[in-house]
Scaffold this active site. Sequence first.
Site, short mmCIF file in Angstrom:
data_model
loop_
_atom_site.label_atom_id
_atom_site.label_comp_id
_atom_site.label_asym_id
_atom_site.label_seq_id
_atom_site.Cartn_x
_atom_site.Cartn_y
_atom_site.Cartn_z
N TYR A 26 0.85 -1.19 0.00
CA TYR A 26 0.00 0.00 0.00
C TYR A 26 0.88 1.23 0.00
O TYR A 26 0.71 2.15 0.77
CB TYR A 26 -0.92 -0.04 1.23
CG TYR A 26 -2.19 0.77 1.09
CD1 TYR A 26 -3.12 0.48 0.10
CD2 TYR A 26 -2.47 1.82 1.96
CE1 TYR A 26 -4.30 1.20 -0.02
CE2 TYR A 26 -3.65 2.55 1.86
CZ TYR A 26 -4.56 2.24 0.86
OH TYR A 26 -5.73 2.96 0.75
N ASP A 84 10.66 -3.40 -5.84
CA ASP A 84 11.21 -4.47 -6.68
C ASP A 84 12.19 -5.36 -5.92
O ASP A 84 12.14 -6.58 -6.04
CB ASP A 84 11.90 -3.86 -7.91
CG ASP A 84 10.89 -3.10 -8.76
OD1 ASP A 84 10.01 -3.75 -9.33
OD2 ASP A 84 10.97 -1.86 -8.81
N MET A 85 13.07 -4.77 -5.15
CA MET A 85 14.11 -5.58 -4.51
C MET A 85 13.58 -6.39 -3.33
O MET A 85 14.25 -7.29 -2.85
CB MET A 85 15.28 -4.70 -4.08
CG MET A 85 15.91 -3.93 -5.23
SD MET A 85 16.22 -4.92 -6.71
CE MET A 85 17.91 -5.36 -6.42
N GLN A 87 10.61 -7.89 -3.65
CA GLN A 87 9.68 -8.86 -4.24
C GLN A 87 10.14 -10.31 -4.20
O GLN A 87 9.34 -11.19 -3.87
CB GLN A 87 9.35 -8.46 -5.68
CG GLN A 87 8.44 -7.24 -5.78
CD GLN A 87 8.20 -6.80 -7.22
OE1 GLN A 87 8.48 -7.56 -8.16
NE2 GLN A 87 7.71 -5.59 -7.39
N HIS A 109 6.18 -3.27 -12.93
CA HIS A 109 7.49 -3.06 -13.54
C HIS A 109 8.04 -4.47 -13.79
O HIS A 109 7.81 -5.36 -12.98
CB HIS A 109 8.36 -2.27 -12.57
CG HIS A 109 9.77 -1.96 -13.05
ND1 HIS A 109 10.10 -1.80 -14.37
CD2 HIS A 109 10.91 -1.77 -12.35
CE1 HIS A 109 11.39 -1.52 -14.47
NE2 HIS A 109 11.91 -1.50 -13.26
N GLY A 135 2.82 7.09 -8.45
CA GLY A 135 1.55 6.65 -7.89
C GLY A 135 0.61 7.79 -7.54
O GLY A 135 -0.59 7.72 -7.80
N ASP A 192 12.85 1.39 -19.24
CA ASP A 192 12.68 2.10 -17.96
C ASP A 192 14.03 2.37 -17.32
O ASP A 192 14.31 3.49 -16.89
CB ASP A 192 11.80 1.25 -17.04
CG ASP A 192 11.45 1.98 -15.76
OD1 ASP A 192 10.50 2.78 -15.79
OD2 ASP A 192 12.13 1.77 -14.74
N GLU A 196 15.76 6.08 -17.12
CA GLU A 196 16.00 6.77 -15.84
C GLU A 196 17.48 7.02 -15.61
O GLU A 196 17.86 8.03 -15.02
CB GLU A 196 15.34 6.03 -14.66
CG GLU A 196 15.97 4.72 -14.26
CD GLU A 196 15.04 3.86 -13.39
OE1 GLU A 196 13.83 4.15 -13.32
OE2 GLU A 196 15.53 2.88 -12.81
N SER A 253 12.86 32.91 -26.50
CA SER A 253 13.30 34.03 -27.34
C SER A 253 14.05 33.50 -28.55
O SER A 253 14.58 32.39 -28.55
CB SER A 253 14.22 34.96 -26.54
OG SER A 253 15.48 34.34 -26.37
P1 NAD Z 1 6.65 1.77 -2.41
O1 NAD Z 1 8.01 1.74 -1.86
O2 NAD Z 1 5.95 3.06 -2.53
O3 NAD Z 1 5.64 0.87 -1.60
C1 NAD Z 1 6.01 -0.28 -1.03
C2 NAD Z 1 4.88 -0.91 -0.24
O4 NAD Z 1 5.27 -2.25 0.01
C3 NAD Z 1 4.68 -0.25 1.10
O5 NAD Z 1 3.34 -0.36 1.50
C4 NAD Z 1 5.58 -1.10 2.00
O6 NAD Z 1 5.16 -1.10 3.31
C5 NAD Z 1 5.41 -2.48 1.39
N1 NAD Z 1 6.58 -3.33 1.61
C6 NAD Z 1 7.89 -2.98 1.51
N2 NAD Z 1 8.66 -4.04 1.80
C7 NAD Z 1 7.83 -5.07 2.08
C8 NAD Z 1 8.05 -6.41 2.47
N3 NAD Z 1 9.27 -6.90 2.61
N4 NAD Z 1 6.96 -7.17 2.68
C9 NAD Z 1 5.72 -6.69 2.54
N5 NAD Z 1 5.45 -5.42 2.18
C10 NAD Z 1 6.50 -4.62 1.95
O7 NAD Z 1 6.72 1.00 -3.81
P2 NAD Z 1 6.27 1.52 -5.22
O8 NAD Z 1 7.15 2.66 -5.62
O9 NAD Z 1 4.80 1.70 -5.24
O10 NAD Z 1 6.70 0.30 -6.16
C11 NAD Z 1 5.88 -0.83 -6.32
C12 NAD Z 1 6.07 -1.34 -7.72
O11 NAD Z 1 5.60 -0.37 -8.63
C13 NAD Z 1 7.53 -1.61 -8.10
O12 NAD Z 1 7.56 -2.73 -8.94
C14 NAD Z 1 7.89 -0.36 -8.88
O13 NAD Z 1 8.93 -0.57 -9.81
C15 NAD Z 1 6.59 -0.09 -9.60
N6 NAD Z 1 6.42 1.25 -10.09
C16 NAD Z 1 6.50 2.29 -9.22
C17 NAD Z 1 6.26 3.57 -9.65
C18 NAD Z 1 6.24 4.71 -8.67
O14 NAD Z 1 5.73 5.75 -9.02
N7 NAD Z 1 6.72 4.62 -7.46
C19 NAD Z 1 5.95 3.82 -11.00
C20 NAD Z 1 5.86 2.74 -11.88
C21 NAD Z 1 6.08 1.45 -11.40
MG MG Z 2 12.00 3.41 -13.35
#
Ligand code: NAD
Ligand code: MG
Length: 340
Positions: A26, A84-85, A87, A109, A135, A192, A196, A253
């Site tokens: 979340y 991601d890391m 996951q 992602h 987000g 991506d 970046e 300009s």
């Molecule tokens: P985030 O860091 O905002 O959110 C992480 C959530 O996961 C939090 O609620 C946290 O409490 C929970 N969490 C963290 N470690 C955990 C664990 N070990 N066990 C259970 N829950 C855990 O993450 P995000 O930026 O929303 O990224 C989520 C995915 O979305 C990633 O794959 C990212 O690449 C992708 N993504 C993110 C964005 C962005 O705007 N941030 C944009 C595009 C894609």
């Molecule tokens: Mg990126």
Amino acid sequence: MAARIIRDEEVSLDPLKGRTVAVIGYGSQGRAQALNLRDSGVNVILGLRPGGRSWERARREGFDVYPIPEAVERADVVMVLIPDMEQPRVWREQIEPRLGEGMTVDFAHGFTVHYGLIKPPEYVDVVMVAPKGPGQLVREEYERGRGVPALVAVYQDYTGRAWDMVLALAKGIGATRAGVIKTTFREETETDLIGEQTVLVGGLMELITKGFETLVELGYQPEVAYFEVLNEAKLIMDLIWRYGITGMLERVSVTARYGGLTVGPRVIDEHVRENMRRAAERVRSGEFAREWLREYESGMRNLERLMEERRRHLIEEVGARLRPIIFGEAGGGGGGGEGS
Ligand code: NAD
Ligand code: MG
């Protein structure tokens, strides 16, 4: 040859009718996507860490919240929206053991799947809706009746219905309102990371910093340099965003237009292109992913050191003094800085 943009009217939410979607995490994407899906009429539950900070917030915001394994068990679609890391371990211990045949697993992602850190079992559909924006914007745009564009992909189509499902998810989070493009996990992940590193985060940051340093080394006031290369970069970017590059050129300009067109390619020259190609090669070969994984698992000390160096840079000191003035947060004196 041009990529087809899939629009809202072409996509049906039907694949989600009567289904339960478990959003895992979340945070930035998790909260936005969960709220949007719910407002689109989808049955959404959350899978979170018991006692974690998000748990109470998600409850307050009206969701049924379960520990991750239980949420997966109750779901037809699992959206993996944790960093991601994190996951791979959560996947191995809490998600994969509870997946049933024919379920859909969605990522935002492609990183973990593309680089083989997660190897999904063959009896599920594996899809991706990757919003091309943070987000917070995914939520705000949805609330305004718009959306943030997204890339969609299918990595594994066990049921034969994965494309309809991934498009339905994209519609549910509002992405089809802004248009979605079909891609692959590989293309999304590589573009991506390359984007970046070379342009959005790494490129812009270095361009601004080196421009600032150049002006300051020539003896100009740091505050003047800050306004010139950092503050105004946002204003120029807004023009590019809204009107394209020639649209921007038409709105600055004529001197800036001529100077930009003739000097720009000499500054950002073929060496830079070569460097970009090398960075891209490291992404495509998986070398960057392996390096980052090692860094992450050894506690990210390198990352912290690099951050600390940047925090101590003059541009940060100047920015900390100027931003409260620029954004009207100075709160009656004490902010330092003379203004102009
Ligand atoms: P985030 O860091 O905002 O959110 C992480 C959530 O996961 C939090 O609620 C946290 O409490 C929970 N969490 C963290 N470690 C955990 C664990 N070990 N066990 C259970 N829950 C855990 O993450 P995000 O930026 O929303 O990224 C989520 C995915 O979305 C990633 O794959 C990212 O690449 C992708 N993504 C993110 C964005 C962005 O705007 N941030 C944009 C595009 C894609
Ligand atoms: Mg990126």
